[in-house]
Design a protein around this motif. Structure first.
Motif, PDB file in Angstrom:
ATOM      1  N   ASP A 236       0.835  -1.197   0.000  1.00 15.10           N
ATOM      2  CA  ASP A 236       0.000   0.000   0.000  1.00 15.10           C
ATOM      3  C   ASP A 236       0.876   1.255   0.000  1.00 15.10           C
ATOM      4  O   ASP A 236       2.059   1.217   0.370  1.00 15.10           O
ATOM      5  CB  ASP A 236      -0.909   0.000   1.225  1.00 15.10           C
ATOM      6  CG  ASP A 236      -2.007   1.043   1.126  1.00 15.10           C
ATOM      7  OD1 ASP A 236      -2.365   1.419  -0.003  1.00 15.10           O
ATOM      8  OD2 ASP A 236      -2.512   1.477   2.175  1.00 15.10           O
ATOM      9  N   CYS A 237       0.276   2.372  -0.407  1.00 20.09           N
ATOM     10  CA  CYS A 237       0.988   3.648  -0.448  1.00 20.09           C
ATOM     11  C   CYS A 237       1.081   4.259   0.949  1.00 20.09           C
ATOM     12  O   CYS A 237       0.483   3.770   1.907  1.00 20.09           O
ATOM     13  CB  CYS A 237       0.270   4.613  -1.381  1.00 20.09           C
ATOM     14  SG  CYS A 237      -1.391   5.029  -0.803  1.00 20.09           S
ATOM     15  N   ASN A 239      -0.416   6.933   2.869  1.00 20.87           N
ATOM     16  CA  ASN A 239      -1.662   7.648   2.632  1.00 20.87           C
ATOM     17  C   ASN A 239      -1.682   9.030   3.265  1.00 20.87           C
ATOM     18  O   ASN A 239      -2.483   9.325   4.167  1.00 20.87           O
ATOM     19  CB  ASN A 239      -2.847   6.813   3.118  1.00 20.87           C
ATOM     20  CG  ASN A 239      -3.294   5.809   2.074  1.00 20.87           C
ATOM     21  OD1 ASN A 239      -3.659   6.200   0.962  1.00 20.87           O
ATOM     22  ND2 ASN A 239      -3.227   4.538   2.402  1.00 20.87           N
ATOM     23  N   ARG A 293      -7.172   2.050  -5.756  1.00 17.33           N
ATOM     24  CA  ARG A 293      -8.269   1.430  -5.024  1.00 17.33           C
ATOM     25  C   ARG A 293      -9.361   2.429  -4.662  1.00 17.33           C
ATOM     26  O   ARG A 293     -10.324   2.078  -3.988  1.00 17.33           O
ATOM     27  CB  ARG A 293      -7.751   0.726  -3.776  1.00 17.33           C
ATOM     28  CG  ARG A 293      -6.956   1.552  -2.802  1.00 17.33           C
ATOM     29  CD  ARG A 293      -6.449   0.685  -1.643  1.00 17.33           C
ATOM     30  NE  ARG A 293      -5.700   1.458  -0.660  1.00 17.33           N
ATOM     31  CZ  ARG A 293      -6.253   2.116   0.341  1.00 17.33           C
ATOM     32  NH1 ARG A 293      -7.559   2.111   0.485  1.00 17.33           N
ATOM     33  NH2 ARG A 293      -5.511   2.785   1.203  1.00 17.33           N
ATOM     34  N   ARG A 314      -4.085   6.511  -2.220  1.00 16.55           N
ATOM     35  CA  ARG A 314      -5.166   5.645  -2.688  1.00 16.55           C
ATOM     36  C   ARG A 314      -4.723   4.692  -3.797  1.00 16.55           C
ATOM     37  O   ARG A 314      -5.519   4.332  -4.663  1.00 16.55           O
ATOM     38  CB  ARG A 314      -6.360   6.481  -3.165  1.00 16.55           C
ATOM     39  CG  ARG A 314      -6.929   7.415  -2.107  1.00 16.55           C
ATOM     40  CD  ARG A 314      -8.034   8.280  -2.698  1.00 16.55           C
ATOM     41  NE  ARG A 314      -8.589   9.172  -1.709  1.00 16.55           N
ATOM     42  CZ  ARG A 314      -8.086  10.359  -1.410  1.00 16.55           C
ATOM     43  NH1 ARG A 314      -7.015  10.789  -2.052  1.00 16.55           N
ATOM     44  NH2 ARG A 314      -8.632  11.118  -0.486  1.00 16.55           N
ATOM     45  N   SER A 315      -3.484   4.316  -3.794  1.00 11.92           N
ATOM     46  CA  SER A 315      -2.994   3.380  -4.811  1.00 11.92           C
ATOM     47  C   SER A 315      -2.080   2.351  -4.156  1.00 11.92           C
ATOM     48  O   SER A 315      -1.586   2.554  -3.041  1.00 11.92           O
ATOM     49  CB  SER A 315      -2.255   4.129  -5.928  1.00 11.92           C
ATOM     50  OG  SER A 315      -1.203   4.911  -5.412  1.00 11.92           O
ATOM     51  N   MET A 316      -1.859   1.253  -4.887  1.00 14.87           N
ATOM     52  CA  MET A 316      -1.051   0.159  -4.362  1.00 14.87           C
ATOM     53  C   MET A 316      -0.055  -0.303  -5.426  1.00 14.87           C
ATOM     54  O   MET A 316      -0.293  -0.149  -6.629  1.00 14.87           O
ATOM     55  CB  MET A 316      -1.939  -1.013  -3.926  1.00 14.87           C
ATOM     56  CG  MET A 316      -2.916  -0.654  -2.824  1.00 14.87           C
ATOM     57  SD  MET A 316      -3.901  -2.065  -2.267  1.00 14.87           S
ATOM     58  CE  MET A 316      -2.656  -3.036  -1.414  1.00 14.87           C
ATOM     59  N   ARG A 356     -10.621  -1.783   0.369  1.00 11.26           N
ATOM     60  CA  ARG A 356      -9.641  -1.870   1.440  1.00 11.26           C
ATOM     61  C   ARG A 356      -8.383  -2.544   0.908  1.00 11.26           C
ATOM     62  O   ARG A 356      -8.395  -3.193  -0.151  1.00 11.26           O
ATOM     63  CB  ARG A 356     -10.202  -2.701   2.599  1.00 11.26           C
ATOM     64  CG  ARG A 356     -11.428  -2.129   3.270  1.00 11.26           C
ATOM     65  CD  ARG A 356     -11.940  -3.078   4.345  1.00 11.26           C
ATOM     66  NE  ARG A 356     -12.425  -4.334   3.761  1.00 11.26           N
ATOM     67  CZ  ARG A 356     -11.764  -5.485   3.774  1.00 11.26           C
ATOM     68  NH1 ARG A 356     -10.559  -5.560   4.333  1.00 11.26           N
ATOM     69  NH2 ARG A 356     -12.273  -6.568   3.232  1.00 11.26           N
ATOM     70  N   VAL A 357      -7.279  -2.409   1.629  1.00  8.09           N
ATOM     71  CA  VAL A 357      -6.038  -3.072   1.219  1.00  8.09           C
ATOM     72  C   VAL A 357      -6.258  -4.577   1.135  1.00  8.09           C
ATOM     73  O   VAL A 357      -5.876  -5.229   0.154  1.00  8.09           O
ATOM     74  CB  VAL A 357      -4.902  -2.741   2.199  1.00  8.09           C
ATOM     75  CG1 VAL A 357      -3.657  -3.573   1.879  1.00  8.09           C
ATOM     76  CG2 VAL A 357      -4.565  -1.247   2.140  1.00  8.09           C
ATOM     77  N   GLU A 361      -6.014  -7.404  -2.087  1.00  7.70           N
ATOM     78  CA  GLU A 361      -5.224  -8.640  -2.004  1.00  7.70           C
ATOM     79  C   GLU A 361      -6.072  -9.880  -2.267  1.00  7.70           C
ATOM     80  O   GLU A 361      -5.568 -10.889  -2.769  1.00  7.70           O
ATOM     81  CB  GLU A 361      -4.574  -8.737  -0.627  1.00  7.70           C
ATOM     82  CG  GLU A 361      -3.563  -7.635  -0.343  1.00  7.70           C
ATOM     83  CD  GLU A 361      -3.120  -7.602   1.109  1.00  7.70           C
ATOM     84  OE1 GLU A 361      -2.087  -6.960   1.386  1.00  7.70           O
ATOM     85  OE2 GLU A 361      -3.804  -8.211   1.955  1.00  7.70           O
TER      86      GLU A 361
END
Length: 523
Positions: A236-237, A239, A293, A314-316, A356-357, A361
């Motif tokens: 995850d970034c 945030n 996301r 908001r990105s992964m 959500r993260v 996944e």
């Protein structure tokens, strides 16, 4: 008559009503036929909308409106002119109705043809559906946007194994998942420091993951796997909003990722120090995939070679073992309508849907053997080339038709009209750089046009995009923005830009609050 904004110059006959904002009323004096005046004003408004009369600012003032000169024939001639125009307008309306009916039939035929292709249950049915599509391709696709539906179908067929020829002794995708698992353990054994932490975290998550397998059928030698299972790491970034600098490393925000591409032409920049902290978990490298996301959800792009980039909010980051899993194939899976549908089902949120993260996944991926991934990418690339070539041909045909229509109008009336041209809006002398995000969703009765626009566009938009969709003058936009921020319908976009950022509030002309926002002042 609309006198301000993107609809400047549009006019209509009034009913019993009040005059709203950005609208002027023109009342004919006695002896002037109302409908004749309506028709005679049209050439003026066409000139206004085509940019030939003072429309650079997207506004027409009372003085300009009052100065319009019109030809006034006798009352009987006015009546004859109105009758003839009405007669011709009936023919125009009939033609437009026929075109709309034709378009509806074409859409229905295209959807049924694509559905038949998607639901084919045997190679013979698939071949017949392809042949039918190829034979009637020109009739089914008449606008560039139509081709998008076909691209979506291609992706769904491809990532479900239906575009590949049958193989006598295919490799097993389950063996590939085992190989990825072993590679991940080997990586954890040799990794150091922060990378070691990420590797151990991945192994821990996989031991406790319980993802739901979709019901969709796959080839016997394929399998379903979660995004976590096919990846080396999913990270995850950080945030928080990063402090920006004039020159530096690309900070890739969700707005910089569209349609499978990473656009680095207008990115914000961050310093080396900021990059070291924001990317501390896993510095991105070429071949990684950025996945959004939220705002918008489900966009993805591959990090290009030779570029230093950092994850925005908001990105992964998705990192694969490139020798085991193709990033191009995974990108096509993410873009496929079937994946997007599963993603939407997994999303949460009442007003703005997001993932959500853990939800990212757990997203399920159809997994073919590695060599079939490469074949699928080649097939999709080739079909997309044909789609783009056809879309370009459609675009050229539409431009030729629009130019012909414009030339005809110019020859008959002396008015040069561009196809679908909108008058440009007045550019602000100061520009709000901060993105605008939806706050509390307003009630239907609330006067909150900006928040309503944000709600329709995933809850976030750049200030410039929101202003252009708002369609009003820049001063009116900032007044409305201040009102909606004060009511909490839009989040306050104030944020610190670093140690040199202004601490006190700044004001836009007329006292509009632009506190702690980065301001770009034009020369």
């Amino acid at each position: 008559m609309c006198v301000v904004g993107a609809t400047v110059g549009k006019l209509n006959l009034s009913i019993d009503c009040a005059i709203g904002r950005s609208v002027a009323a023109v009342r004919p004096r006695i002896g002037l036929n109302t409908k004749y005046l309506y028709f005679i004003l049209m050439p003026f408004t066409l000139r206004l909308r085509s940019g030939s009369r003072g429309s650079a600012q997207g506004v027409i003032g009372k003085a300009e409106l009052s100065a319009i000169k019109i030809r006034v024939p006798s009352g009987s001639e006015q009546s004859h002119i109105v009758a003839k125009v009405d007669e011709l307008m009936v023919l125009c309306d009939r033609l437009e109705e026929q075109q709309q009916d034709r378009r509806k039939l074409q859409n229905a035929l295209r959807q049924s043809t694509l559905q038949a292709l998607a639901s084919a249950e045997s190679p013979h049915e698939l071949q017949e559906s392809w042949q039918r599509l190829q034979t009637h391709f020109g009739r089914l696709f008449s606008e560039p946007g139509d081709v998008r539906d076909f691209k979506g179908l291609v992706l769904d067929l491809a990532v479900n194994g239906r575009l590949l020829p049958p193989s006598s002794a295919p490799a097993l995708a389950a063996d590939l998942i085992d190989q990825i698992a072993r590679a991940r353990v080997a990586w954890a054994d040799v990794a150091e420091e922060q990378e070691k932490k990420e590797a151990v975290a991945m192994l821990k998550k996989l031991r406790t993951q319980h993802a739901t397998v979709p019901n969709a059928a796959l080839p016997d030698h394929w399998c379903w796997a979660s995004l976590l299972q096919v990846s080396q790491a999913v990270v995850d970034c950080h945030n928080k909003t990063a402090p920006y600098v004039e020159e530096g490393i690309h900070l890739v925000r969700t707005t910089d990722i569209r349609d499978g591409r990473m656009d680095l032409t207008n990115t914000r920049k961050i310093s080396e120090e900021t990059y070291a902290y924001w990317a501390r978990r896993m510095p991105p490298k070429a071949g990684d995939i950025f996945f959004t996301r939220e705002a918008p959800m489900g966009e993805a792009a591959i990090v290009p070679d030779g570029q230093r980039v950092c994850l925005g909010q908001r990105s992964m980051l998705i990192r694969l073992f490139p020798e085991l899993f193709s990033n191009r194939y995974l990108l096509y899976v993410i873009q496929s309508p079937s994946f997007q549908s599963r993603m939407i089902e997994a999303a949460i949120g009442m007003t703005v849907k997001h993932l959500r993260v853990g939800g990212v996944e757990d997203l399920m991926i159809p997994v073919p053997p590695r060599d079939e991934q490469n074949q699928i990418v080649q097939i999709v690339d080739r079909l997309f080339e044909l789609c783009d070539h056809h879309a370009e041909g459609i675009g050229r045909s539409l431009r030729v038709a629009a130019n012909l229509a414009g030339a005809t109008v110019a020859a008959l009336t002396g008015i040069a009209v561009g196809a679908d041209e909108e008058p440009p809006l007045k550019a602000p002398q100061t520009e709000l750089i901060a993105p605008l995000r939806l706050g509390t969703l307003p009630d239907v009765k609330d006067q909150a046009p900006l928040a309503t626009l944000l709600a329709r566009h995933q809850g976030e938009m750049s200030a410039r995009d929101l202003w252009q969709r708002f369609g009003g003058e820049i001063d009116a936009f900032y007044v409305q923005l201040k009102t909606e921020v004060e009511h909490g319908w839009i989040e306050d976009p104030s944020y610190e830009l670093g140690p040199n950022a202004p601490k006190g509030p700044r004001t836009y002309p007329d006292g509009v609050l632009v506190a702690k926002m980065k301001i770009k002042q034009e020369a």
